[in-house]
Design an enzyme around this catalytic site. Structure first.
Site, mmCIF file in Angstrom:
data_model
loop_
_atom_site.group_PDB
_atom_site.id
_atom_site.type_symbol
_atom_site.label_atom_id
_atom_site.label_comp_id
_atom_site.label_asym_id
_atom_site.label_seq_id
_atom_site.Cartn_x
_atom_site.Cartn_y
_atom_site.Cartn_z
ATOM 1 N N SER A 179 6.568 7.981 2.693
ATOM 2 C CA SER A 179 6.923 8.124 1.278
ATOM 3 C C SER A 179 8.183 8.977 1.200
ATOM 4 O O SER A 179 8.499 9.712 2.135
ATOM 5 C CB SER A 179 5.773 8.825 0.557
ATOM 6 O OG SER A 179 6.171 9.267 -0.717
ATOM 7 N N TYR A 192 -0.573 15.523 -0.142
ATOM 8 C CA TYR A 192 0.018 14.202 0.113
ATOM 9 C C TYR A 192 1.331 14.357 0.901
ATOM 10 O O TYR A 192 1.549 13.661 1.898
ATOM 11 C CB TYR A 192 0.272 13.512 -1.233
ATOM 12 C CG TYR A 192 0.823 12.107 -1.159
ATOM 13 C CD1 TYR A 192 -0.009 11.027 -0.894
ATOM 14 C CD2 TYR A 192 2.174 11.842 -1.392
ATOM 15 C CE1 TYR A 192 0.483 9.724 -0.856
ATOM 16 C CE2 TYR A 192 2.675 10.550 -1.359
ATOM 17 C CZ TYR A 192 1.827 9.495 -1.094
ATOM 18 O OH TYR A 192 2.321 8.214 -1.052
HETATM 19 N N1 LIG Z 1 2.618 3.548 -4.996
HETATM 20 C C1 LIG Z 1 3.578 4.445 -4.752
HETATM 21 O O1 LIG Z 1 4.210 4.975 -5.684
HETATM 22 C C2 LIG Z 1 3.928 4.796 -3.332
HETATM 23 C C3 LIG Z 1 5.145 5.475 -3.091
HETATM 24 C C4 LIG Z 1 5.467 5.815 -1.786
HETATM 25 C C5 LIG Z 1 4.625 5.477 -0.743
HETATM 26 N N2 LIG Z 1 3.458 4.820 -1.030
HETATM 27 C C6 LIG Z 1 2.565 4.521 0.096
HETATM 28 O O2 LIG Z 1 2.464 3.115 0.217
HETATM 29 C C7 LIG Z 1 1.186 2.776 0.766
HETATM 30 C C8 LIG Z 1 0.529 1.705 -0.082
HETATM 31 O O3 LIG Z 1 0.417 2.202 -1.399
HETATM 32 P P1 LIG Z 1 0.087 1.268 -2.660
HETATM 33 O O4 LIG Z 1 0.905 1.777 -3.775
HETATM 34 O O5 LIG Z 1 0.144 -0.142 -2.271
HETATM 35 O O6 LIG Z 1 -1.419 1.749 -2.914
HETATM 36 P P2 LIG Z 1 -2.735 0.939 -3.261
HETATM 37 O O7 LIG Z 1 -3.688 1.959 -3.767
HETATM 38 O O8 LIG Z 1 -2.416 -0.236 -4.119
HETATM 39 O O9 LIG Z 1 -3.191 0.393 -1.839
HETATM 40 C C9 LIG Z 1 -3.762 1.214 -0.868
HETATM 41 C C10 LIG Z 1 -4.796 0.407 -0.112
HETATM 42 O O10 LIG Z 1 -5.356 1.260 0.887
HETATM 43 C C11 LIG Z 1 -6.753 1.054 0.894
HETATM 44 N N3 LIG Z 1 -7.452 2.248 1.376
HETATM 45 C C12 LIG Z 1 -7.495 3.460 0.786
HETATM 46 N N4 LIG Z 1 -8.306 4.277 1.460
HETATM 47 C C13 LIG Z 1 -8.783 3.580 2.516
HETATM 48 C C14 LIG Z 1 -9.673 3.874 3.578
HETATM 49 N N5 LIG Z 1 -10.270 5.070 3.684
HETATM 50 N N6 LIG Z 1 -9.929 2.916 4.499
HETATM 51 C C15 LIG Z 1 -9.351 1.695 4.383
HETATM 52 N N7 LIG Z 1 -8.514 1.347 3.404
HETATM 53 C C16 LIG Z 1 -8.234 2.273 2.476
HETATM 54 C C17 LIG Z 1 -7.126 0.769 -0.552
HETATM 55 O O11 LIG Z 1 -8.384 0.106 -0.678
HETATM 56 C C18 LIG Z 1 -5.952 -0.071 -1.010
HETATM 57 O O12 LIG Z 1 -6.190 -1.450 -0.812
HETATM 58 C C19 LIG Z 1 0.385 4.080 0.827
HETATM 59 O O13 LIG Z 1 0.449 4.605 2.135
HETATM 60 C C20 LIG Z 1 1.141 4.990 -0.124
HETATM 61 O O14 LIG Z 1 0.963 6.356 0.196
HETATM 62 C C21 LIG Z 1 3.098 4.461 -2.283
#
Ligand SMILES: NC(=O)c1ccc[n+]([C@@H]2O[C@H](COP(=O)([O-])OP(=O)(O)OC[C@H]3O[C@@H](n4cnc5c(N)ncnc54)[C@H](O)[C@@H]3O)[C@@H](O)[C@H]2O)c1
Length: 312
Positions: A179, A192
């Protein structure tokens, strides 16, 4: 035997020539589109964690379009199955597995099962992530534990499970989704940020370690996006959307897959983050704080709602 002065001079000249060469290669690579320089990954097996929603699902769809075989992991089996049915529409083979990434032994056990069911993994995408979204003293201990387990410890265990086969074949790609909060500290995201800084450090160290062992056929990419409109950071805001826009998930997924095809090591989105990251290195902290306040980083999490995760 001690080096002579001439040998030291020669070493420095060789090093400078290499710096110049790789710098030029990096510039050319930054300019050329992925369609020209991208590698062919059709037929490769891609494992994505957190494939049941958000950018995990969108990346899966893009890898399916590129004719990759997919292995999808998520704790949310319904979401994972939905992703699988979208991907199967592209005529590729998809295997889904339900897993809680907080459980190291479960990861090792499932990795063995995947090797038996599907075979070796070519591209491992550590994508699953969670966020507490509270000021540090308000973060329940349990959520801090879960955040570290999902956002970084699980990366260690999946890489331990799948890297040895990549080492044997000197072939593979590890993608760690971190991130922008893994490059710059953010108010309201201490746990985080700690997990994402760790993911950035893990990726960089691993890459150097692989290079030092001559494993040039194994690449790593660390991904550092600003907020993405997936729902994970619902309520978080940006003060200057023209400078730091809330990113569209489809755009982020496109860029990540492009980065994989081009063996890009660090992908920061939007691009202005490279500038912020570079100037952070030489600015006094008091100046960085003023800039953080002005850019709204100090208050971007004030109205955070997220996915309302519970610790239990
Ligand atoms: N959304 C944002 O603003 C953002 C920004 C920067 C980085 N990210 C990173 O991108 C990645 C994806 O984020 P996203 O926005 O698609 O989130 P999201 O919540 O849509 O997807 C995350 C997925 O991870 C799964 N997950 C969570 N905990 C779990 C566990 N214990 N075991 C197995 N699966 C698990 C969830 O079920 C979900 O399907 C993450 O690592 C997040 O930190 C997101």
């Amino acid at each position: 035997m001690a080096h002579t002065v001439m040998e030291h001079v020669r070493d420095v000249l060789v090093m400078l020539a290499q710096v110049l060469y790789y710098w030029l290669v990096a510039i050319v690579r930054a300019i050329l589109p992925a369609s020209i320089q991208g590698k062919d990954i059709s037929g490769e097996t891609v494992l994505i964690t957190g494939a049941g929603s958000g950018i995990g699902r969108l990346m899966a769809e893009r890898f399916a379009k590129l004719k990759c075989r997919l292995v999808l992991w998520d704790v949310n089996d319904k979401g994972n199955e939905e992703t699988a049915s979208i991907c199967k529409g592209y005529g590729v083979s998809v295997d889904t597995y339900t897993i809680n990434l907080c459980d190291r032994e479960a990861i090792y056990k499932l990795a063995d099962k995947v090797k038996t069911d599907v075979g070796k993994i070519d591209i491992l995408v550590n994508n699953a992530g969670i966020v507490t979204g509270k000021k540090f003293l308000d973060c329940p201990d349990k959520m801090i534990d879960l955040t570290m387990q999902v956002n970084i410890m699980a990366h260690f265990w999946t890489v331990k499970a799948f890297l040895p086969d990549m080492m044997t074949r000197n072939h593979g790609h590890i993608v760690n989704i971190a991130s922008s909060a893994g490059l710059i500290g953010v108010t309201g995201l201490a746990d985080y940020c700690a997990s994402k800084f760790a993911a950035v450090g893990f990726d960089e160290s691993l890459r150097f370690e692989l290079m030092a062992q001559g494993k040039t056929g194994i690449n790593t990419t660390v991904v550092c996006p600003f907020f993405i409109n997936t729902g994970m950071f619902e309520g978080a805001k940006t003060r200057f959307p023209f400078l730091l826009p809330i990113l569209e998930p489809a755009y982020v997924a496109d860029k990540i897959v492009e980065a994989v095809l081009c063996n890009q090591t660090l992908l920061a989105l939007p691009r202005i983050l490279y500038v912020f990251f570079a100037i952070k290195g030489f600015l006094p902290h008091s100046v960085a704080q003023v800039l953080n306040d002005h850019l709204g980083v100090s208050h971007c999490m004030d109205n955070f709602k997220g996915r309302q995760l519970k610790a239990d």
